[in-house]
Write a protein that holds these residues in place. Sequence first.
Motif, PDB file in Angstrom:
ATOM      1  N   ALA A 101      48.292 130.162  24.176  1.00 48.15           N
ATOM      2  CA  ALA A 101      48.709 131.909  24.804  1.00 48.15           C
ATOM      3  C   ALA A 101      48.790 131.248  26.687  1.00 48.15           C
ATOM      4  O   ALA A 101      49.826 131.790  27.340  1.00 48.15           O
ATOM      5  CB  ALA A 101      48.362 133.371  24.554  1.00 48.15           C
ATOM      6  N   ILE A 102      47.615 130.428  26.811  1.00 49.00           N
ATOM      7  CA  ILE A 102      47.467 130.265  28.044  1.00 49.00           C
ATOM      8  C   ILE A 102      48.739 128.918  28.418  1.00 49.00           C
ATOM      9  O   ILE A 102      48.077 128.427  29.331  1.00 49.00           O
ATOM     10  CB  ILE A 102      45.911 129.684  28.724  1.00 49.00           C
ATOM     11  CG1 ILE A 102      45.648 128.819  27.777  1.00 49.00           C
ATOM     12  CG2 ILE A 102      45.493 130.645  28.390  1.00 49.00           C
ATOM     13  CD1 ILE A 102      43.967 128.285  28.312  1.00 49.00           C
ATOM     14  N   GLY A 103      48.850 129.013  27.375  1.00 46.71           N
ATOM     15  CA  GLY A 103      49.307 127.118  27.626  1.00 46.71           C
ATOM     16  C   GLY A 103      49.293 125.692  28.385  1.00 46.71           C
ATOM     17  O   GLY A 103      50.406 125.147  27.630  1.00 46.71           O
ATOM     18  N   ARG A 104      48.585 125.771  27.524  1.00 44.98           N
ATOM     19  CA  ARG A 104      47.136 124.634  27.611  1.00 44.98           C
ATOM     20  C   ARG A 104      46.376 123.996  26.021  1.00 44.98           C
ATOM     21  O   ARG A 104      46.449 122.722  26.410  1.00 44.98           O
ATOM     22  CB  ARG A 104      46.265 124.616  28.809  1.00 44.98           C
ATOM     23  CG  ARG A 104      46.725 124.635  29.892  1.00 44.98           C
ATOM     24  CD  ARG A 104      46.287 124.437  31.336  1.00 44.98           C
ATOM     25  NE  ARG A 104      44.604 125.117  31.377  1.00 44.98           N
ATOM     26  CZ  ARG A 104      45.005 125.931  31.572  1.00 44.98           C
ATOM     27  NH1 ARG A 104      45.998 127.021  32.757  1.00 44.98           N
ATOM     28  NH2 ARG A 104      43.470 126.346  32.237  1.00 44.98           N
ATOM     29  N   GLY A 105      46.495 124.560  25.748  1.00 42.20           N
ATOM     30  CA  GLY A 105      45.987 124.595  24.260  1.00 42.20           C
ATOM     31  C   GLY A 105      44.739 123.796  24.257  1.00 42.20           C
ATOM     32  O   GLY A 105      44.162 123.800  24.936  1.00 42.20           O
ATOM     33  N   PHE A 106      44.354 122.536  23.569  1.00 44.40           N
ATOM     34  CA  PHE A 106      42.516 122.273  23.217  1.00 44.40           C
ATOM     35  C   PHE A 106      43.154 120.900  24.702  1.00 44.40           C
ATOM     36  O   PHE A 106      42.409 120.124  24.771  1.00 44.40           O
ATOM     37  CB  PHE A 106      43.038 121.383  22.310  1.00 44.40           C
ATOM     38  CG  PHE A 106      42.816 122.378  21.218  1.00 44.40           C
ATOM     39  CD1 PHE A 106      41.169 122.683  21.355  1.00 44.40           C
ATOM     40  CD2 PHE A 106      43.030 122.813  20.157  1.00 44.40           C
ATOM     41  CE1 PHE A 106      40.883 123.865  19.895  1.00 44.40           C
ATOM     42  CE2 PHE A 106      42.865 123.562  19.394  1.00 44.40           C
ATOM     43  CZ  PHE A 106      41.484 124.102  19.356  1.00 44.40           C
ATOM     44  N   LEU A 107      43.805 121.233  25.842  1.00 43.36           N
ATOM     45  CA  LEU A 107      43.434 120.229  27.226  1.00 43.36           C
ATOM     46  C   LEU A 107      42.470 121.395  27.630  1.00 43.36           C
ATOM     47  O   LEU A 107      41.510 120.585  28.579  1.00 43.36           O
ATOM     48  CB  LEU A 107      45.012 120.360  28.279  1.00 43.36           C
ATOM     49  CG  LEU A 107      45.643 119.691  27.376  1.00 43.36           C
ATOM     50  CD1 LEU A 107      47.215 119.877  28.365  1.00 43.36           C
ATOM     51  CD2 LEU A 107      45.667 118.009  27.602  1.00 43.36           C
ATOM     52  N   VAL A 108      42.240 122.845  27.675  1.00 41.29           N
ATOM     53  CA  VAL A 108      40.821 123.631  28.220  1.00 41.29           C
ATOM     54  C   VAL A 108      39.619 122.958  26.551  1.00 41.29           C
ATOM     55  O   VAL A 108      39.680 123.481  25.698  1.00 41.29           O
ATOM     56  CB  VAL A 108      41.287 124.676  27.845  1.00 41.29           C
ATOM     57  CG1 VAL A 108      40.566 125.624  28.450  1.00 41.29           C
ATOM     58  CG2 VAL A 108      42.531 124.946  28.768  1.00 41.29           C
ATOM     59  N   ASP A 109      39.105 122.994  27.273  1.00 41.11           N
ATOM     60  CA  ASP A 109      37.262 122.807  26.088  1.00 41.11           C
ATOM     61  C   ASP A 109      37.454 123.930  25.373  1.00 41.11           C
ATOM     62  O   ASP A 109      37.247 125.161  25.800  1.00 41.11           O
ATOM     63  CB  ASP A 109      36.441 122.577  27.248  1.00 41.11           C
ATOM     64  CG  ASP A 109      35.318 122.000  26.124  1.00 41.11           C
ATOM     65  OD1 ASP A 109      35.061 123.019  24.929  1.00 41.11           O
ATOM     66  OD2 ASP A 109      33.594 121.746  26.544  1.00 41.11           O
ATOM     67  N   PRO A 110      37.577 124.179  24.283  1.00 39.10           N
ATOM     68  CA  PRO A 110      37.455 125.805  23.835  1.00 39.10           C
ATOM     69  C   PRO A 110      36.479 126.187  23.945  1.00 39.10           C
ATOM     70  O   PRO A 110      36.706 127.362  23.156  1.00 39.10           O
ATOM     71  CB  PRO A 110      37.625 125.465  22.040  1.00 39.10           C
ATOM     72  CG  PRO A 110      37.931 123.457  22.362  1.00 39.10           C
ATOM     73  CD  PRO A 110      38.019 123.337  23.095  1.00 39.10           C
ATOM     74  N   ARG A 111      35.189 126.094  23.714  1.00 39.00           N
ATOM     75  CA  ARG A 111      34.154 126.102  23.804  1.00 39.00           C
ATOM     76  C   ARG A 111      34.004 126.858  25.562  1.00 39.00           C
ATOM     77  O   ARG A 111      32.893 128.026  25.555  1.00 39.00           O
ATOM     78  CB  ARG A 111      33.099 124.897  24.435  1.00 39.00           C
ATOM     79  CG  ARG A 111      32.482 124.603  22.852  1.00 39.00           C
ATOM     80  CD  ARG A 111      31.499 123.307  22.857  1.00 39.00           C
ATOM     81  NE  ARG A 111      32.767 122.266  23.810  1.00 39.00           N
ATOM     82  CZ  ARG A 111      31.882 121.349  23.638  1.00 39.00           C
ATOM     83  NH1 ARG A 111      31.091 120.650  22.733  1.00 39.00           N
ATOM     84  NH2 ARG A 111      33.011 120.635  24.628  1.00 39.00           N
ATOM     85  N   GLN A 112      34.784 127.197  25.984  1.00 38.85           N
ATOM     86  CA  GLN A 112      35.075 127.395  27.954  1.00 38.85           C
ATOM     87  C   GLN A 112      35.356 129.719  27.421  1.00 38.85           C
ATOM     88  O   GLN A 112      35.163 129.761  28.250  1.00 38.85           O
ATOM     89  CB  GLN A 112      35.930 127.680  28.423  1.00 38.85           C
ATOM     90  CG  GLN A 112      35.289 126.105  29.350  1.00 38.85           C
ATOM     91  CD  GLN A 112      36.133 125.162  30.175  1.00 38.85           C
ATOM     92  OE1 GLN A 112      37.314 125.274  30.158  1.00 38.85           O
ATOM     93  NE2 GLN A 112      36.250 123.994  30.400  1.00 38.85           N
ATOM     94  N   ALA A 113      36.229 129.600  26.205  1.00 39.01           N
ATOM     95  CA  ALA A 113      36.845 130.322  25.645  1.00 39.01           C
ATOM     96  C   ALA A 113      35.429 131.455  24.567  1.00 39.01           C
ATOM     97  O   ALA A 113      35.824 131.460  23.924  1.00 39.01           O
ATOM     98  CB  ALA A 113      38.322 130.628  25.001  1.00 39.01           C
TER      99      ALA A 113
END
Length: 162
Positions: A101-113
């Motif tokens: 939904a934020i448009g970046r997928g696993f480019l973001v560390d999922p442990r941050q959410a």
Amino acid sequence: MCRSGAPRIRRNRRREALSYQTRASSSVQSLPFRPPQSHRGGENRSVGVDIEMSRPMSDILGVAMSIATAQEIDLLRQLPAGEMHSSFFDLWTRKEALLKAIGRGFLVDPRQAEVGIGQGRSYVTFDAGVWTVETLAVSASVRAAVAIEGELATELVVRPFL
């Protein structure tokens, strides 16, 4: 295409854009659409959906440690063995739906959410916004979740597409 490579349909005359993520898991597929009007003065909402077939895993906690927050790991550890498997897939789909939904997928560390492991709806503050994250009832062997920008007050409906 948006930054993450997800498909995006260009804006129409009213400057409304449609971003979407398709996801297929075995015989189940989703194609979410976001409403053109939303909570912020007519701007569009972002939507992410994830669907996963529940499958055997030998090291659920090991995999969870690569995607889950410390609190989510602690909650998984407290569950009886029979509930841990389905709760892990609920966590995974909730997390992946939010990152889509934020448009970046696993480019973001999922442990941050922090999305939680339970079923149902929660409101998550992440990436400078509030998101409605909800587990969807598809079937016993299919886990799914949706993340929608903003605090959604209406009920979500899952319908078969034939």
